[in-house]
Write a protein that holds these residues in place. Sequence first.
Motif: not given
Length: 245
Positions: A120-126, A230-240
């Motif tokens: 959950i944290q890795a996708i930027g949520l809590s 993350m893409k579908a939720m429009e969450l920022p993707l981590p830098e490659p």
Amino acid sequence: MNRRQAVLAAIDDIERSLLQLGRIGWRGFDCSEGGLAIIDSWMLVPRGSINGTFETLEVIRGDLGDCRRCKLASGRKNIVFGAGSSRARLVFVGEGPGYDEDLQGQPFVGAAGQLLTKIIQAIGLSRESVYICNIIKCRPPGNRNPQPDEIDACSPFLKRQLKAIAPDFICALGSFAAQTLLQTTAPISRLRGRLYDCMGAKLLPTYHPAYLLRNPEQKRAVWEDMKLLMKAMELPLPEPQGDKS
Ligand code: URA
């Protein structure tokens, strides 16, 4: 824009218009701070009520009561109803409580739960911003798989929870969650990796964190699934991660 987003945008518009009218001296509307705060509170209605249902999670928990609807009641210590935000955009659905969850009455608090928290944290949520629950709410003896009569007894409550929260996204963890919610017998290895329509939300099946603990080589596949989410939720993707050598 879905119905919920349209309602929230309309509330926002009303508030901003009143603020503007108050500032230029219009009278006849309640443009006071108190009035605007009341409009603000409209945003806090449970998401499900915007979708035409008026059940809250508290009402559903009340109906579940000291549930004796299946044979799991006799061996459980605690019912594990679910935890997190009643207004979550994303709901994680697991299989059923294990030893730690049964003891604490909270979902995903054992070793698999710690891995889920990291995901959950890795996708930027809590954990607090999502909702976490299970197909069944009582621990099966010896952590065996849930049986069809247990799923049948419990899943109406899960469906009511999902209706009340009305998330935009559901992540089904493991084959029991995915198969129950999608009404299929296809294996999780075939179901994962794409989004499905489920109860007005987009559902992503992926491997269960307990499976990942036993098969860490599948973490890459789950990360691919999470990037899709993350893409579908429009969450920022981590830098490659480039080659830093
Ligand atoms: N596994 C699950 O499926 N759910 C929990 O709550 C904990 C472990």
